[in-house]
Design a protein around this motif. Structure first.
Motif, PDB file in Angstrom:
ATOM      1  N   ARG A 261     -15.113  -9.318  -8.994  1.00  0.00           N
ATOM      2  CA  ARG A 261     -15.088  -7.915  -8.579  1.00  0.00           C
ATOM      3  C   ARG A 261     -14.725  -7.755  -7.109  1.00  0.00           C
ATOM      4  N   PHE A 262     -15.270  -8.630  -6.260  1.00  0.00           N
ATOM      5  CA  PHE A 262     -14.987  -8.512  -4.833  1.00  0.00           C
ATOM      6  C   PHE A 262     -13.512  -8.744  -4.554  1.00  0.00           C
ATOM      7  N   THR A 263     -12.908  -9.704  -5.253  1.00  0.00           N
ATOM      8  CA  THR A 263     -11.479  -9.991  -5.067  1.00  0.00           C
ATOM      9  C   THR A 263     -10.633  -8.794  -5.447  1.00  0.00           C
ATOM     10  N   TYR A 264     -10.911  -8.216  -6.607  1.00  0.00           N
ATOM     11  CA  TYR A 264     -10.146  -7.052  -7.047  1.00  0.00           C
ATOM     12  C   TYR A 264     -10.361  -5.868  -6.099  1.00  0.00           C
ATOM     13  N   PHE A 265     -11.597  -5.720  -5.632  1.00  0.00           N
ATOM     14  CA  PHE A 265     -11.887  -4.634  -4.700  1.00  0.00           C
ATOM     15  C   PHE A 265     -11.094  -4.814  -3.408  1.00  0.00           C
ATOM     16  N   LEU A 266     -11.036  -6.039  -2.896  1.00  0.00           N
ATOM     17  CA  LEU A 266     -10.309  -6.312  -1.662  1.00  0.00           C
ATOM     18  C   LEU A 266      -8.816  -6.056  -1.835  1.00  0.00           C
ATOM     19  N   LEU A 267      -8.248  -6.538  -2.936  1.00  0.00           N
ATOM     20  CA  LEU A 267      -6.822  -6.312  -3.193  1.00  0.00           C
ATOM     21  C   LEU A 267      -6.532  -4.818  -3.372  1.00  0.00           C
TER      22      LEU A 267
ATOM     23  N   THR B  38      -8.042   0.764 -12.450  1.00  0.00           N
ATOM     24  CA  THR B  38      -7.414  -0.072 -11.426  1.00  0.00           C
ATOM     25  C   THR B  38      -5.908   0.151 -11.291  1.00  0.00           C
ATOM     26  N   SER B  39      -5.293   0.885 -12.209  1.00  0.00           N
ATOM     27  CA  SER B  39      -3.838   1.047 -12.182  1.00  0.00           C
ATOM     28  C   SER B  39      -3.304   1.671 -10.886  1.00  0.00           C
ATOM     29  N   PRO B  40      -3.996   2.646 -10.269  1.00  0.00           N
ATOM     30  CA  PRO B  40      -3.462   3.183  -9.006  1.00  0.00           C
ATOM     31  C   PRO B  40      -3.358   2.137  -7.905  1.00  0.00           C
ATOM     32  N   ALA B  41      -4.263   1.166  -7.895  1.00  0.00           N
ATOM     33  CA  ALA B  41      -4.268   0.139  -6.856  1.00  0.00           C
ATOM     34  C   ALA B  41      -3.387  -1.041  -7.215  1.00  0.00           C
ATOM     35  N   ALA B  42      -2.800  -1.022  -8.406  1.00  0.00           N
ATOM     36  CA  ALA B  42      -1.971  -2.137  -8.846  1.00  0.00           C
ATOM     37  C   ALA B  42      -0.516  -1.686  -8.994  1.00  0.00           C
ATOM     38  N   HIS B  43      -0.064  -1.508 -10.222  1.00  0.00           N
ATOM     39  CA  HIS B  43       1.349  -1.203 -10.457  1.00  0.00           C
ATOM     40  C   HIS B  43       1.822   0.037  -9.702  1.00  0.00           C
ATOM     41  N   MET B  44       1.015   1.084  -9.682  1.00  0.00           N
ATOM     42  CA  MET B  44       1.444   2.331  -9.049  1.00  0.00           C
ATOM     43  C   MET B  44       1.620   2.153  -7.550  1.00  0.00           C
ATOM     44  N   ALA B  45       0.675   1.489  -6.908  1.00  0.00           N
ATOM     45  CA  ALA B  45       0.766   1.283  -5.458  1.00  0.00           C
ATOM     46  C   ALA B  45       1.919   0.358  -5.106  1.00  0.00           C
ATOM     47  N   TRP B  46       2.068  -0.751  -5.835  1.00  0.00           N
ATOM     48  CA  TRP B  46       3.100  -1.726  -5.492  1.00  0.00           C
ATOM     49  C   TRP B  46       4.504  -1.159  -5.670  1.00  0.00           C
ATOM     50  N   THR B  47       4.745  -0.479  -6.783  1.00  0.00           N
ATOM     51  CA  THR B  47       6.067   0.089  -7.008  1.00  0.00           C
ATOM     52  C   THR B  47       6.337   1.238  -6.036  1.00  0.00           C
ATOM     53  N   GLY B  48       5.307   2.015  -5.734  1.00  0.00           N
ATOM     54  CA  GLY B  48       5.471   3.078  -4.747  1.00  0.00           C
ATOM     55  C   GLY B  48       5.852   2.538  -3.384  1.00  0.00           C
ATOM     56  N   LEU B  49       5.221   1.458  -2.964  1.00  0.00           N
ATOM     57  CA  LEU B  49       5.510   0.859  -1.656  1.00  0.00           C
ATOM     58  C   LEU B  49       6.932   0.326  -1.600  1.00  0.00           C
ATOM     59  N   VAL B  50       7.351  -0.380  -2.648  1.00  0.00           N
ATOM     60  CA  VAL B  50       8.703  -0.947  -2.648  1.00  0.00           C
ATOM     61  C   VAL B  50       9.754   0.163  -2.673  1.00  0.00           C
ATOM     62  N   CYS B  51       9.539   1.176  -3.498  1.00  0.00           N
ATOM     63  CA  CYS B  51      10.503   2.286  -3.552  1.00  0.00           C
ATOM     64  C   CYS B  51      10.519   3.056  -2.235  1.00  0.00           C
ATOM     65  N   GLY B  52       9.363   3.227  -1.609  1.00  0.00           N
ATOM     66  CA  GLY B  52       9.336   3.890  -0.309  1.00  0.00           C
ATOM     67  C   GLY B  52      10.147   3.116   0.711  1.00  0.00           C
TER      68      GLY B  52
END
Length: 269
Positions: free
Chosen positions: A230-236, A178-192
Motif C-alpha cells: 500500500r505504501f508503494t502504491y500511495f507513493l507512486l 487508482t486509475s487517476p494516479a496511473a493510466h490517466m496521469a501518465w498519458t496526460g503528462l506525456v500528451c501535455g
C-alpha cells in the motif's frame, strides 16, 4: 458552462454515477439475475475515471476542446490503445520469452498515444495548439484505456472466483480508485509534453522534456506493475498526481496559434 458550475461539475457526476452503480448492485443482489453483472462492471469501471476527468476539466481554464473531442479520445483512444497494446504484448513478449515490465510499460504508454496524436495533427491543421488541451485529451485517452482494462480484470475475477460478486467489486474498487494516479496521469503528462513541444515549435528544451516525460511515465508504469504494498502504491500515486497538477498549472501559460496576430485581433462581425 459558467466557470463555477464547471469547477464543481464532478460532484454530480460522482453522485449520479455511484447512485446508478448502487442501484444496479442492489438489483443484482436482490434478484440474483446475472444479466446485471455487465452493467455493474461497466459502471464500476467508469465512475471514478469520469469523475476525475470532469474534476480536471473544471480546474483547467485554458482548454478549448469540446465534449465531443474528449469522448472520441476516451472511446477510440481506449479501444485502439488496449487492442494495439494487447497485440504487441502478445507477439513481442511471447517471442522474447519474457514478461518484461519495462516492455509492457513501453508498449502500453506508446499505444495510448495513437488517437491523441491523430487529434493533435487535426489541431495543428486547424491552426491552434493549446497545452491544456493536450493534457485533457491525454487524461481522457488514459481514462478509456483504464476503464476497458478494469472491465477485463473484473470479468477475469468473476470467472476465477466462479461467480463471486465480492471479488468483482473488490477489483472494481481498487482499479477504479487508482486509475487517476496511473493510466490517466501518465498519458496526460506525456500528451501535455507532446502538445508543449508543438507549442514551442520543437525547440531542443521542449523535445528533451517530452522524451524525459515519456521515459518517466514508462518507469512509473513498470514500478506500479512490479512493486507491491500500500505504501508503494500511495507513493507512486502521490508522485504521478502531483506532477500532473503541476503541469496543469503550467499549461495555462503555454499555447501556439498559427493564425496571424492581426487576424486574431479582428473584431467579430
Amino acid at each position: 458552462m459558467p466557470t463555477t458550475m464547471r469547477k464543481w461539475a464532478w460532484l454530480p457526476v460522482l453522485a449520479v454515477g455511484l447512485g446508478l452503480y448502487l442501484l444496479v448492485q442492489s438489483t443484482l443482489i436482490d434478484t440474483g439475475n446475472i444479466n446485471y453483472v455487465p452493467s455493474m462492471i461497466l459502471l464500476g469501471a467508469v465512475v471514478v475515471p469520469l469523475t476525475f476527468l470532469t474534476f480536471v476539466a473544471g480546474r483547467t481554464g485554458e482548454w478549448q476542446i469540446g465534449p465531443f473531442v474528449l469522448a472520441i479520445a476516451a472511446l477510440f483512444g481506449g479501444v485502439v490503445g488496449i487492442v494495439a497494446a494487447g497485440r504487441l504484448e502478445f507477439a513481442t513478449l511471447r517471442g522474447l520469452g519474457t514478461t518484461s515490465l519495462i516492455g509492457i510499460g513501453l508498449i502500453e504508454e506508446s499505444c495510448k498515444l495513437i488517437v491523441p496524436v491523430l487529434i493533435l495533427l487535426w489541431e495543428v491543421r486547424r491552426g491552434t495548439v493549446r497545452v491544456a488541451d493536450g493534457l485533457l485529451i491525454g487524461i481522457a485517452a488514459g481514462m478509456g484505456f483504464a476503464a476497458l482494462e478494469t472491465m477485463g480484470y473484473a470479468f477475469t475475477a468473476l470467472l476465477a472466483s466462479q461467480g463471486n460478486i465480492g471479488d468483482v467489486e473488490q477489483t472494481l474498487f481498487l482499479r477504479g480508485l487508482t486509475s487517476p494516479a496511473a493510466h490517466m496521469a501518465w498519458t496526460g503528462l506525456v500528451c501535455g509534453a507532446l502538445w508543449a513541444a508543438v507549442a514551442a515549435r520543437w525547440t531542443l528544451a521542449a523535445t528533451v522534456r517530452l522524451l524525459i516525460t515519456f521515459v518517466f511515465a514508462v518507469a512509473l508504469h513498470a514500478l506500479w506493475d512490479g512493486l507491491s504494498g500500500r505504501f508503494t502504491y500511495f507513493l507512486l500515486a502521490v508522485i504521478s498526481l502531483t506532477w500532473l497538477f503541476v503541469e496543469l498549472h503550467r499549461s495555462d501559460t503555454l499555447s501556439w496559434d498559427s493564425q496571424p496576430a492581426r487576424a486574431r485581433r479582428a473584431p467579430r462581425p
